[in-house]
Design an enzyme around this catalytic site. Structure first.
Site, PDB file in Angstrom:
ATOM      1  N   ASP A   1      72.738  13.578  21.713  1.00 21.25           N
ATOM      2  CA  ASP A   1      73.200  12.634  20.698  1.00 21.25           C
ATOM      3  C   ASP A   1      72.946  13.307  19.351  1.00 21.25           C
ATOM      4  OD1 ASP A   1      73.598  10.655  18.838  1.00 21.25           O
ATOM      5  OD2 ASP A   1      72.142   9.241  19.682  1.00 21.25           O
TER       6      ASP A   1
ATOM      7  N   TRP B   1      66.269   6.052  18.708  1.00 21.45           N
ATOM      8  CA  TRP B   1      67.614   6.241  19.265  1.00 21.45           C
ATOM      9  C   TRP B   1      67.564   6.720  20.697  1.00 21.45           C
ATOM     10  CZ3 TRP B   1      71.245   3.455  17.594  1.00 21.45           C
ATOM     11  CH2 TRP B   1      71.309   3.094  16.255  1.00 21.45           C
TER      12      TRP B   1
ATOM     13  N   LYS C   1      77.494   9.167   9.705  1.00 21.63           N
ATOM     14  CA  LYS C   1      76.429   9.806   8.950  1.00 21.63           C
ATOM     15  C   LYS C   1      76.976  11.016   8.176  1.00 21.63           C
ATOM     16  CE  LYS C   1      73.683   7.028  11.485  1.00 21.63           C
ATOM     17  NZ  LYS C   1      73.738   6.512  12.855  1.00 21.63           N
TER      18      LYS C   1
HETATM   19  C1  LIG Z   1      73.405   5.807  13.948  1.00 21.56           C
HETATM   20  C2  LIG Z   1      72.998   6.398  15.228  1.00 21.56           C
HETATM   21  C3  LIG Z   1      73.479   5.910  16.466  1.00 21.56           C
HETATM   22  C4  LIG Z   1      74.355   4.671  16.574  1.00 21.56           C
HETATM   23  O1  LIG Z   1      75.630   4.848  16.103  1.00 21.56           O
HETATM   24  P1  LIG Z   1      76.685   3.641  16.168  1.00 21.56           P
HETATM   25  O2  LIG Z   1      77.943   4.296  15.715  1.00 21.56           O
HETATM   26  O3  LIG Z   1      76.186   2.556  15.276  1.00 21.56           O
HETATM   27  O4  LIG Z   1      76.763   3.191  17.574  1.00 21.56           O
HETATM   28  C5  LIG Z   1      73.095   6.553  17.627  1.00 21.56           C
HETATM   29  N1  LIG Z   1      72.268   7.611  17.584  1.00 21.56           N
HETATM   30  C6  LIG Z   1      71.775   8.095  16.420  1.00 21.56           C
HETATM   31  C7  LIG Z   1      70.875   9.275  16.446  1.00 21.56           C
HETATM   32  C8  LIG Z   1      72.133   7.501  15.221  1.00 21.56           C
HETATM   33  O5  LIG Z   1      71.643   7.985  14.059  1.00 21.56           O
END
Ligand SMILES: *Cc1c(COP(=O)(O)O)cnc(C)c1O
Length: 361
Positions: free
Chosen positions: A172, A102, A196
């Site tokens: 993030d 990521w 998540k």
């Molecule tokens: C799932 C995830 C993303 C991407 O999220 P989207 O909503 O699909 O754009 C970005 N960073 C991390 C750490 C993730 O687990």
């Protein structure tokens, strides 16, 4: 009706009672004669849901007054673009910790917009470890330092935060948002995709400090400017109303269950069950991740052979445990155990793992 234990990395399992409430309210929302997702987002009814959802994020995080909550479309991925567009100006560069899949995506988009220095690169350890936070130093002129609090694919999670002085920390937190207490005042900006821990896909929650918001450029196109969303309380355009409504239902339950301290305790309990199982069957299972930074959200593990991994995933599936296949880029197995995973699900998986090792070891 049948519910199975869903270990998918995202979208992922959500609290059953939230799904049931959404089902019950779907056709006629609170006597309005229509669904919440059919009515104007400018209606009083939706407006209340929208503001309650934002208030719950603030309450759960204990958000200081000098931060705003934004609810934006486009998931976390759009933030890979919006963060540098809004924060990487005045010819500055930013610092990046390259800790996995990521971080790699965030870095790639950032580099299309401005200059990024990689100050930590986990390539050499195949992203199975994180730097000691005390060793992470920001460049003195950096616009911000970016980290990924939990690498959903590699299964590494920051346990402590670097101290980078006046350089804003940007994180993030998509895959561990609202699963533990966060010292928000140490961050300039936090973003998280909802799917998540907090709801369905398609929404990013952005927490931004006032001084950073005020310094954002004003000449960006309408959607891309944080300031425009902040001014309009995240209703500049039609917000993802269903996702925000579901997030409200999920966060009400999180609050009523004791908030982030309770969530963190449960996350420890669930992940301890699995890591202890892996360690006590060390001749069969192996967790490649450095024990100092093992994720409490995504537990990755290997079996002795790929054939056994295939068999493991198939047999678990037949026993109503789904989503255990590791990400296609790394293989192996992964159990994602976010806030809504019942402890019973992890207990069931741990028992199955013990059993499988005994039969096949
Ligand atoms: C799932 C995830 C993303 C991407 O999220 P989207 O909503 O699909 O754009 C970005 N960073 C991390 C750490 C993730 O687990």
């Amino acid at each position: 009706m049948k519910r199975i234990f869903n270990f998918s990395a995202g979208p992922c399992t959500l609290p059953l009672s939230a799904l049931e409430q959404a089902r019950d309210e779907m056709v006629d929302y609170h006597g309005q004669g229509m669904s919440l997702i059919e009515m104007s987002h400018r209606s009083k009814t939706y407006d209340q849901v929208h503001h309650e959802a934002m208030a719950l994020v603030k309450e759960l995080l204990g958000l200081p007054n000098n931060y705003s909550v934004l609810l934006l479309g486009g998931g976390a991925t759009l933030q890979f673009t919006m963060v540098p567009m809004n924060l990487l100006h005045s010819g500055k560069s930013c610092d990046f910790t390259f800790t996995g899949a990521w971080a790699k995506k965030a870095l790639a988009d950032t580099k299309k917009i401005g200059k990024a220095n990689v100050i930590y690169d986990g390539t050499d350890n195949s992203f199975t470890a994180l730097p000691d936070p005390a060793s992470v130093k920001a460049s003195s002129d950096a616009a911000y330092l970016h980290l990924t609090s939990n690498e959903t694919i590699g299964g590494v999670q920051w346990q402590n935060w670097p101290d980078v002085g006046n350089v804003p920390l940007v994180a993030d937190m998509s895959s561990d948002f609202l699963s533990r207490q966060i010292p928000v005042e140490r961050f300039g900006l936090i973003y998280a995709g909802a799917q998540k821990n907090v709801g369905p896909a398609g929404l990013a929650v952005v927490i931004i400090r006032d001084d950073i918001l005020e310094a954002c450029p004003t000449d960006l196109t309408n959607y891309l400017g944080y300031a425009n969303h902040a001014k309009a309380d995240s209703m500049m355009n039609t917000p993802p109303v269903f996702t925000i409504y579901m997030m409200k239902l999920v966060l009400e339950r999180l609050r009523d269950a004791g908030g982030l301290d309770a969530a963190a305790q449960l996350a420890k309990k669930r992940s301890d069950l699995l890591y202890d199982m892996i360690e006590s069957n060390g001749s069969f299972y192996r967790c490649p991740v450095d024990s100092a930074c093992r994720s409490k959200m995504n537990v990755v593990f290997r079996l002795p052979t790929e054939d056994l991994e295939k068999q493991f995933i198939a047999e678990a599936g037949a026993k109503d445990m789904s989503g255990l296949k590791g990400h296609r880029s790394v293989g192996g197995c992964r159990a994602s155990i976010y806030n809504a995973m019942p402890v019973e699900g992890t207990e069931t998986l741990a028992r199955f793992m013990a059993d499988f090792a005994k039969k096949n070891g």
